[in-house]
Scaffold this active site. Structure first.
Site, PDB file in Angstrom:
ATOM      1  N   ASN A   9       0.823  -1.133  -0.019  1.00  0.00           N
ATOM      2  CA  ASN A   9      -0.007   0.099  -0.026  1.00  0.00           C
ATOM      3  C   ASN A   9       0.829   1.216   0.021  1.00  0.00           C
ATOM      4  OD1 ASN A   9      -2.204   1.823   0.231  1.00  0.00           O
ATOM      5  ND2 ASN A   9      -2.598   1.272   2.352  1.00  0.00           N
ATOM      6  N   LYS A  11       2.147   4.968  -0.439  1.00  0.00           N
ATOM      7  CA  LYS A  11       1.644   6.298   0.447  1.00  0.00           C
ATOM      8  C   LYS A  11       1.017   7.288  -0.353  1.00  0.00           C
ATOM      9  CE  LYS A  11       6.114   8.458  -0.415  1.00  0.00           C
ATOM     10  NZ  LYS A  11       7.428   7.708  -0.298  1.00  0.00           N
ATOM     11  N   HIS A  94     -10.254   0.238   3.518  1.00  0.00           N
ATOM     12  CA  HIS A  94      -9.033   0.380   4.422  1.00  0.00           C
ATOM     13  C   HIS A  94      -9.093   1.031   5.739  1.00  0.00           C
ATOM     14  CE1 HIS A  94      -4.826   2.062   5.524  1.00  0.00           C
ATOM     15  NE2 HIS A  94      -4.454   0.856   5.145  1.00  0.00           N
ATOM     16  N   GLU A  96      -7.888   3.692   7.223  1.00  0.00           N
ATOM     17  CA  GLU A  96      -7.776   5.067   7.072  1.00  0.00           C
ATOM     18  C   GLU A  96      -9.299   5.548   6.630  1.00  0.00           C
ATOM     19  OE1 GLU A  96      -4.058   5.395   5.007  1.00  0.00           O
ATOM     20  OE2 GLU A  96      -3.080   4.692   6.878  1.00  0.00           O
ATOM     21  N   GLU A 164      -6.171  -6.459   8.671  1.00  0.00           N
ATOM     22  CA  GLU A 164      -5.281  -5.583   8.961  1.00  0.00           C
ATOM     23  C   GLU A 164      -5.940  -4.621  10.476  1.00  0.00           C
ATOM     24  OE1 GLU A 164      -2.655  -3.609   5.873  1.00  0.00           O
ATOM     25  OE2 GLU A 164      -4.733  -2.508   5.852  1.00  0.00           O
ATOM     26  N   GLY A 170       0.404   1.187  10.677  1.00  0.00           N
ATOM     27  CA  GLY A 170       0.715   2.522  10.257  1.00  0.00           C
ATOM     28  C   GLY A 170       1.857   3.121  11.579  1.00  0.00           C
ATOM     29  N   SER A 202       2.365  -3.409  10.155  1.00  0.00           N
ATOM     30  CA  SER A 202       3.644  -3.397  10.716  1.00  0.00           C
ATOM     31  C   SER A 202       4.462  -4.691  10.350  1.00  0.00           C
ATOM     32  CB  SER A 202       3.921  -2.820  12.265  1.00  0.00           C
ATOM     33  OG  SER A 202       3.125  -1.706  12.537  1.00  0.00           O
TER      34      SER A 202
HETATM   35  P1  PGA Z   1       2.043  -0.746   7.602  1.00  0.00           P
HETATM   36  O1  PGA Z   1       0.679  -0.287   6.680  1.00  0.00           O
HETATM   37  O2  PGA Z   1       2.776  -1.868   7.016  1.00  0.00           O
HETATM   38  O3  PGA Z   1       3.080   0.395   7.605  1.00  0.00           O
HETATM   39  O4  PGA Z   1       1.683  -0.861   9.111  1.00  0.00           O
HETATM   40  C1  PGA Z   1      -0.168  -1.048   6.454  1.00  0.00           C
HETATM   41  C2  PGA Z   1      -1.221  -0.450   5.445  1.00  0.00           C
HETATM   42  O5  PGA Z   1      -1.073   0.585   5.228  1.00  0.00           O
HETATM   43  O6  PGA Z   1      -2.314  -1.093   5.103  1.00  0.00           O
END
Ligand code: PGA
Length: 258
Positions: A9, A11, A94, A96, A164, A170, A202
């Site tokens: 994923n 940015k 997701h 977010e 997740e 994050g 992570s």
């Molecule tokens: P991360 O992100 O691996 O940095 O925790 C996972 C994601 O953005 O879905």
């Protein structure tokens, strides 16, 4: 035999030029890898990278989508627009999107339906918050998200699930104990046996092997650790032996999915 997946994923603020350079730098590894690689990119990068990505077998995905085929939704992108561009996957739900943009299960379900109707693969993200888990409602939350988002979907061929946990993703997240993830993966598998199931949160080159080795997990979905191409390759290579073992084990069970 089930496929093995590995994706990132990317940015929000990655530019077109950065995405093109990323895909080009990943091409040699992708062409040789047994893993089905995928990159989930900002809308602005999709068109520029699709042909280059497909040339080395990488799937390209969008980070979001609107549910309506058309209408007065200035600033939104529809499923048919993604499909016409050659996009392979759309990421829906997701953490977010759920927690920063208040997307709920009913809205995500409308998006799932629209994506599938336009022959896009859906990567549906589910995961409980720390608060839900600490109150003993983590499994319930994930079950609700899955059942509501997939309600009425009879053909799951183009559905993939990313588990997740919100508390594990994050910069603010803390890496989960693989034993905890194994319990959640087992619970998801009792509800949905067919879709490929990925773990994300992570994940690093050090932890990839233990998450990838969890029963029922077919792939990893990585954010920060795969932001650079060498990082992506390191994590993918670390996950590969465990994904391969899981695939071989799955092929010996009655739950073989292909
Ligand atoms: P991360 O992100 O691996 O940095 O925790 C996972 C994601 O953005 O879905």
């Amino acid at each position: 035999m089930a496929a093995m997946f590995f994706g990132s994923n990317v940015k929000m603020h990655q530019t077109v030029g950065e995405s093109v350079a990323y895909v080009d730098a990943l091409a040699t590894f992708a062409a040789q890898s047994d893993l089905q690689l995928f990159l989930i990119l900002p809308f602005t990068s999709l068109d520029a990278v699709i042909d280059r990505a497909h040339a080395s077998g990488i799937w390209i995905g969008a980070q979001n989508m609107h549910w309506a085929p058309d209408g007065e939704f200035t600033g939104e992108i529809s499923a048919s627009m993604l499909r016409a561009m050659g996009v392979d996957v759309v990421l829906l739900g997701h953490a977010e999107r759920r927690h920063v943009f208040n997307e709920d299960d009913a809205l995500i379900r409308r998006k799932v339906e629209a994506a599938l109707a336009n022959e896009l693969r859906v990567l549906l993200c589910v995961g409980e918050t720390a608060d839900e888990r600490s109150h003993g409602a983590g499994e319930h939350t994930v079950a609700r998200q899955l059942k509501m988002s997939l309600h009425g979907v009879t053909d799951l061929t183009n559905v993939m699930i990313a588990y997740e946990p919100v508390w594990a993703i994050g910069a603010a997240g803390s890496a989960a104990d693989p034993a905890v993830i194994a319990e959640s993966a087992a619970a998801i598998r009792t509800l949905y046996d067919e879709p490929p199931l990925f773990y994300g949160g992570s994940v690093t080159a050090t932890s990839a092997r233990s998450y990838a080795g969890i029963a029922g997990i077919d792939g990893l979905f990585v954010g920060r650790a795969a932001r650079s191409v060498p990082g992506f390759i390191d994590v993918a290579q670390a996950a590969y032996p465990a994904l391969q073992r899981a695939q071989t084990a799955a092929a010996r069970t009655p739950h073989e999915r292909e």
